[in-house]
Design a protein around this motif. Structure first.
Motif, PDB file in Angstrom:
ATOM      1  N   LYS A 182       0.838  -1.182   0.000  1.00  0.00           N
ATOM      2  CA  LYS A 182       0.000   0.000   0.000  1.00  0.00           C
ATOM      3  C   LYS A 182       0.885   1.248   0.000  1.00  0.00           C
ATOM      4  O   LYS A 182       1.992   1.233   0.545  1.00  0.00           O
ATOM      5  N   PRO A 183       0.424   2.367  -0.601  1.00  0.00           N
ATOM      6  CA  PRO A 183       1.232   3.595  -0.597  1.00  0.00           C
ATOM      7  C   PRO A 183       1.500   4.088   0.818  1.00  0.00           C
ATOM      8  O   PRO A 183       0.682   3.875   1.722  1.00  0.00           O
ATOM      9  N   THR A 184       2.625   4.733   0.995  1.00  0.00           N
ATOM     10  CA  THR A 184       2.953   5.240   2.338  1.00  0.00           C
ATOM     11  C   THR A 184       1.907   6.241   2.827  1.00  0.00           C
ATOM     12  O   THR A 184       1.682   6.372   4.035  1.00  0.00           O
ATOM     13  N   GLU A 185       1.228   6.932   1.893  1.00  0.00           N
ATOM     14  CA  GLU A 185       0.229   7.936   2.288  1.00  0.00           C
ATOM     15  C   GLU A 185      -0.973   7.321   2.984  1.00  0.00           C
ATOM     16  O   GLU A 185      -1.743   8.021   3.651  1.00  0.00           O
ATOM     17  N   GLU A 186      -1.152   6.010   2.852  1.00  0.00           N
ATOM     18  CA  GLU A 186      -2.300   5.376   3.495  1.00  0.00           C
ATOM     19  C   GLU A 186      -2.063   5.133   4.981  1.00  0.00           C
ATOM     20  O   GLU A 186      -2.995   4.808   5.712  1.00  0.00           O
ATOM     21  N   PHE A 187      -0.825   5.287   5.417  1.00  0.00           N
ATOM     22  CA  PHE A 187      -0.509   5.073   6.830  1.00  0.00           C
ATOM     23  C   PHE A 187      -0.337   6.432   7.507  1.00  0.00           C
ATOM     24  O   PHE A 187       0.575   7.191   7.183  1.00  0.00           O
ATOM     25  N   ILE A 188      -1.245   6.722   8.421  1.00  0.00           N
ATOM     26  CA  ILE A 188      -1.278   8.027   9.073  1.00  0.00           C
ATOM     27  C   ILE A 188      -0.655   7.908  10.460  1.00  0.00           C
ATOM     28  O   ILE A 188      -1.111   7.111  11.289  1.00  0.00           O
ATOM     29  N   VAL A 189       0.375   8.665  10.698  1.00  0.00           N
ATOM     30  CA  VAL A 189       1.031   8.681  12.003  1.00  0.00           C
ATOM     31  C   VAL A 189       0.239   9.608  12.928  1.00  0.00           C
ATOM     32  O   VAL A 189       0.016  10.781  12.605  1.00  0.00           O
ATOM     33  N   VAL A 190      -0.225   9.070  14.051  1.00  0.00           N
ATOM     34  CA  VAL A 190      -0.982   9.860  15.022  1.00  0.00           C
ATOM     35  C   VAL A 190       0.012  10.499  15.993  1.00  0.00           C
ATOM     36  O   VAL A 190       0.684   9.805  16.761  1.00  0.00           O
ATOM     37  N   LEU A 191       0.114  11.810  15.941  1.00  0.00           N
ATOM     38  CA  LEU A 191       1.070  12.516  16.785  1.00  0.00           C
ATOM     39  C   LEU A 191       0.614  12.520  18.249  1.00  0.00           C
ATOM     40  O   LEU A 191      -0.587  12.617  18.524  1.00  0.00           O
ATOM     41  N   PRO A 192       1.538  12.428  19.182  1.00  0.00           N
ATOM     42  CA  PRO A 192       1.160  12.480  20.602  1.00  0.00           C
ATOM     43  C   PRO A 192       0.505  13.807  20.944  1.00  0.00           C
ATOM     44  O   PRO A 192       0.672  14.811  20.232  1.00  0.00           O
ATOM     45  N   PHE A 193      -0.277  13.835  22.029  1.00  0.00           N
ATOM     46  CA  PHE A 193      -0.905  15.073  22.476  1.00  0.00           C
ATOM     47  C   PHE A 193       0.152  16.161  22.634  1.00  0.00           C
ATOM     48  O   PHE A 193       1.229  15.947  23.177  1.00  0.00           O
TER      49      PHE A 193
END
Length: 349
Positions: A96-107
């Protein structure tokens, strides 16, 4: 999963506690111990947290069950280069393209051009989730952060009507020198607010920081002394900012009072707060006493202090329904924060 009406979300990563906290917030309900084989869901979302192995990842991202959103959870202090390598590895395994993986940033983190990967802040992630829900005409059955439609009118910052929510705003209020910022740092478990002894306000602007406690998203709002004589010209702006921040969820006011120093200016502080935040402010207030070691050194228990304290202070405690907790901000032990959150949890029910 793509054939389901519900929004399918895959949560990835190596930090089980953080993944569990995120899933808890998305679904608006607390989880039992995290399972890597179970599908967690409510009326709007289906969330999976697969084992982090090549075979399991290939299966979860197969053409017939491609998720709507794939989230990679990272901890504070993460290395952008190492996270990028992780995203590249996911691309290689799943095709899958890297754009499909969303990194959730810490608070507390913000999006930045220096990150080579696609990333969302918590606020933006839940905005995207609610828009997806609206597009599919999914109606929420609870008022959790993820479940509240983005287009709805913001709710009043009262505790009513949100008994099972997974977020709360804790607003630190009080006179200069009582230890508001230090108490905020104690709740957060780390030093995020500037705190030092001073006869003049150290906190001059409204500040906020967020954490997760027992699966509940907690936003700490640190305020300046809005009753400090030399700052009255700007106090209205600080109050407006607090009210604005509290629109996102229920609000509990923490009235911070130095256990060894009750001043004339604090005798009518509930009346002052009522004029600023409304007549029901005392119903949403917990008294947070600081400098607990002062009592210990004087050989007095907290119960004895509450029984023997000045009549005006005793009236404040009584008007707030006896909701009070004792902090010693030089002590990093979790017990005092747990006691505070037990009170907050009861207020939210």
């Amino acid at each position: 999963m793509a054939h389901s009406k519900k929004i399918s979300v895959v949560v990835l990563g190596s930090e089980d506690d953080l993944m569990k906290a995120l899933i808890t917030i998305i679904l608006g309900k607390d989880l039992s111990p995290l399972s890597k084989t179970k599908i967690y869901d409510n009326d709007m979302y289906e969330v999976t947290c697969p084992p982090y192995t090549a075979d399991d990842l290939k299966n979860i991202f197969a053409a017939n069950q491609d998720p709507d959103m794939s989230l990679l959870v990272v901890k504070e202090g993460f290395s952008p280069d190492m996270v990028w390598q992780e995203v590249e590895n996911l691309k290689r395994i799943t095709r899958k393209p890297t754009e499909e993986f969303i990194v959730v940033l810490p608070f507390g983190y913000k999006e930045s051009d220096r990150y080579p990967f696609k990333c969302y802040t918590m606020e933006y992630l839940f905005s995207k989730l609610t828009h997806l829900a609206e597009d599919r005409h999914l109606m929420p059955t609870n008022t959790s952060l993820a479940g509240q439609p983005a287009s709805s009118t913001p709710t009043s910052p009262s505790l009513e009507g949100n008994p099972s929510g997974t977020e709360v705003n804790l607003v630190l209020l009080g006179m200069t020198g009582t230890g508001k910022s230090a108490s905020g740092n104690t709740i957060l478990g780390e030093k995020r607010f500037t705190s030092k002894a001073s006869s003049k306000p150290v906190t001059t602007e409204c500040q906020q920081a967020e954490t997760v406690i027992n699966g509940r998203r907690v936003r700490i709002i640190d305020t300046s002394d809005i009753f400090y004589d030399e700052r009255k010209s700007s106090s209205g702006e600080h109050v407006r900012k607090v009210k604005e921040l509290c629109q996102s969820g229920p609000c509990v006011y923490l009235l911070v009072i130095h256990v060894s120093r009750f001043t004339d200016g604090e005798r009518d502080i509930l009346e002052k707060l009522g004029k600023v935040f409304g007549s029901k402010v005392r119903e949403q207030t917990v008294i947070l006493f600081t400098r607990g070691k002062d009592l210990e050194q004087g050989g007095m228990s907290f119960e004895d202090f509450l029984h023997r304290c000045q009549p005006d202070l005793k009236k404040i405690v009584e008007k707030c329904g006896g909701r009070c907790v004792l902090f010693e901000n030089s002590d990093s032990g979790p017990d005092q924060v747990e006691k505070l959150m037990e009170i907050v949890d009861r207020m939210l029910k």
